[in-house]
Design a protein around this motif. Structure first.
Motif, short mmCIF file in Angstrom:
data_model
loop_
_atom_site.label_atom_id
_atom_site.label_comp_id
_atom_site.label_asym_id
_atom_site.label_seq_id
_atom_site.Cartn_x
_atom_site.Cartn_y
_atom_site.Cartn_z
N GLY A 67 0.65 -1.23 -0.13
CA GLY A 67 -0.27 -0.01 -0.09
C GLY A 67 1.00 1.31 -0.02
N ALA A 68 0.45 2.23 0.69
CA ALA A 68 1.08 3.47 0.87
C ALA A 68 2.60 3.40 1.50
CB ALA A 68 0.37 4.46 1.64
N MET A 69 3.56 4.00 0.76
CA MET A 69 4.84 3.92 1.35
C MET A 69 5.56 5.00 1.12
SD MET A 69 6.27 0.72 1.47
CE MET A 69 7.74 0.74 1.12
N GLY A 70 6.47 5.40 2.10
CA GLY A 70 7.09 6.58 2.30
C GLY A 70 8.55 6.37 2.48
N TRP A 71 9.32 7.73 2.26
CA TRP A 71 10.72 7.85 2.58
C TRP A 71 10.82 8.83 3.93
CZ3 TRP A 71 14.80 5.77 0.56
CH2 TRP A 71 14.78 5.49 -0.77
N TYR A 72 11.66 7.95 5.18
CA TYR A 72 11.86 8.55 6.16
C TYR A 72 13.21 9.03 6.27
CZ TYR A 72 7.45 6.13 7.59
OH TYR A 72 6.23 5.33 7.58
N ARG A 73 13.56 9.90 7.17
CA ARG A 73 15.07 10.20 7.37
C ARG A 73 15.37 10.42 9.10
NH1 ARG A 73 15.29 16.33 4.54
NH2 ARG A 73 14.29 17.34 6.32
N GLN A 131 14.85 12.39 15.92
CA GLN A 131 14.01 11.35 15.74
C GLN A 131 13.77 11.24 14.06
OE1 GLN A 131 10.45 12.49 17.82
NE2 GLN A 131 10.91 11.26 19.52
N ARG A 132 13.40 10.04 13.79
CA ARG A 132 13.19 9.67 12.54
C ARG A 132 11.65 10.34 12.24
NH1 ARG A 132 13.20 3.48 11.60
NH2 ARG A 132 15.54 3.99 11.98
N GLU A 133 11.69 11.09 10.87
CA GLU A 133 10.53 11.85 10.38
C GLU A 133 10.40 11.42 9.18
OE1 GLU A 133 12.02 15.93 10.43
OE2 GLU A 133 13.43 15.90 8.82
N LEU A 134 9.18 11.36 8.77
CA LEU A 134 8.53 11.31 7.24
C LEU A 134 8.57 12.23 6.35
CD1 LEU A 134 6.93 9.41 5.35
CD2 LEU A 134 4.94 10.10 6.44
N VAL A 135 9.14 12.18 5.34
CA VAL A 135 9.51 13.38 4.54
C VAL A 135 8.76 13.26 3.16
CG1 VAL A 135 11.75 13.75 5.36
CG2 VAL A 135 11.30 12.31 3.34
N ALA A 136 8.20 12.27 2.77
CA ALA A 136 7.44 12.01 1.72
C ALA A 136 6.64 10.79 1.66
CB ALA A 136 8.06 11.85 0.23
N THR A 172 20.97 16.39 5.16
CA THR A 172 21.94 15.17 5.53
C THR A 172 21.24 14.51 6.70
OG1 THR A 172 23.68 16.56 5.32
CG2 THR A 172 23.90 14.84 6.94
N ALA A 173 21.38 13.05 6.32
CA ALA A 173 20.60 12.05 7.28
C ALA A 173 20.72 10.76 6.69
CB ALA A 173 18.97 12.52 7.29
N ASN A 174 20.32 9.77 7.55
CA ASN A 174 20.04 8.51 6.93
C ASN A 174 18.70 8.36 6.39
OD1 ASN A 174 21.13 6.00 6.00
ND2 ASN A 174 20.87 4.98 7.94
N TYR A 175 18.46 7.86 5.09
CA TYR A 175 17.19 7.70 4.58
C TYR A 175 16.74 6.45 4.61
CZ TYR A 175 17.07 12.62 3.38
OH TYR A 175 17.09 14.16 3.34
N TYR A 176 15.48 6.23 4.69
CA TYR A 176 14.73 4.83 4.66
C TYR A 176 13.60 4.81 4.21
CZ TYR A 176 17.86 4.47 9.09
OH TYR A 176 18.91 4.47 9.98
N CYS A 177 13.03 3.79 3.73
CA CYS A 177 11.75 3.44 3.13
C CYS A 177 10.91 2.53 4.25
CB CYS A 177 11.68 3.37 1.58
SG CYS A 177 12.38 1.45 1.57
N ASN A 178 9.39 2.63 4.32
CA ASN A 178 8.81 1.87 4.93
C ASN A 178 7.44 2.12 4.58
OD1 ASN A 178 7.84 -0.15 6.72
ND2 ASN A 178 9.81 0.22 7.89
N ARG A 179 6.44 1.43 5.10
CA ARG A 179 5.14 1.71 4.94
C ARG A 179 4.61 2.85 5.69
NH1 ARG A 179 2.20 -4.02 6.70
NH2 ARG A 179 0.52 -3.34 5.20
N VAL A 180 3.46 3.44 5.29
CA VAL A 180 2.87 4.60 5.75
C VAL A 180 1.40 3.88 6.09
CG1 VAL A 180 1.97 6.91 5.46
CG2 VAL A 180 4.32 6.25 4.49
N GLY A 181 1.10 4.38 7.33
CA GLY A 181 -0.28 4.09 7.79
C GLY A 181 -0.70 2.73 8.18
N ALA A 182 0.50 1.96 8.27
CA ALA A 182 0.31 0.55 8.66
C ALA A 182 1.47 0.03 9.36
CB ALA A 182 0.23 -0.36 7.25
#
Length: 115
Positions: free
Chosen positions: A32-38, A44-49, A90-100
């Motif tokens: 489903g919905a996916m996002g990029w976090y950093r 703290q880790r934050e959702l950017v998109a 500047t950060a470490n960027y991760y992807c993961n689900r959003v809303g689940a």
């Protein structure tokens, strides 16, 4: 189990661009919905998109107009095009689900922007 592998990070000067990729593999039926976090050091880790399966996007205010998220459902891949990069990105960027419930986090990909 779903595995997430991020790539595409690196060292870039302010104003430069990078394109991040995230490939999901494993027990995937429908992502489903996916996002990029950093996550920057000490923060703290934050959702950017984020992007829904149908392609509706949403962006953190500080990256609007500079970052573009996209996905290829056939390839189980999510992208993040980053333009006009700033040292604050500047950060470490991760992807993961959003809303689940999150999948297991990958290693991320480091983005370093020099001034």
């Amino acid at each position: 189990q779903v595995q997430l592998v991020e790539s595409g990070g690196g060292l870039v000067q302010a104003g430069g661009s990078l394109r991040l990729s995230c490939v999901a593999s494993g027990s995937i039926f429908s992502i489903g919905a996916m996002g990029w976090y950093r996550q920057a050091p000490g923060k703290q880790r934050e959702l950017v998109a984020s992007i829904t399966r149908g392609g509706i996007t949403n962006y953190f205010d500080s990256v609007k107009g500079r970052f573009t998220i996209s996905r290829d459902n056939a390839k189980n891949t999510v992208y993040l095009q980053m333009n006009s990069l700033e040292p604050e990105d500047t950060a470490n960027y991760y992807c993961n689900r959003v809303g689940a419930l999150y999948y297991d986090w990958g290693q991320g990909t480091q983005v370093t922007v020099s001034s």
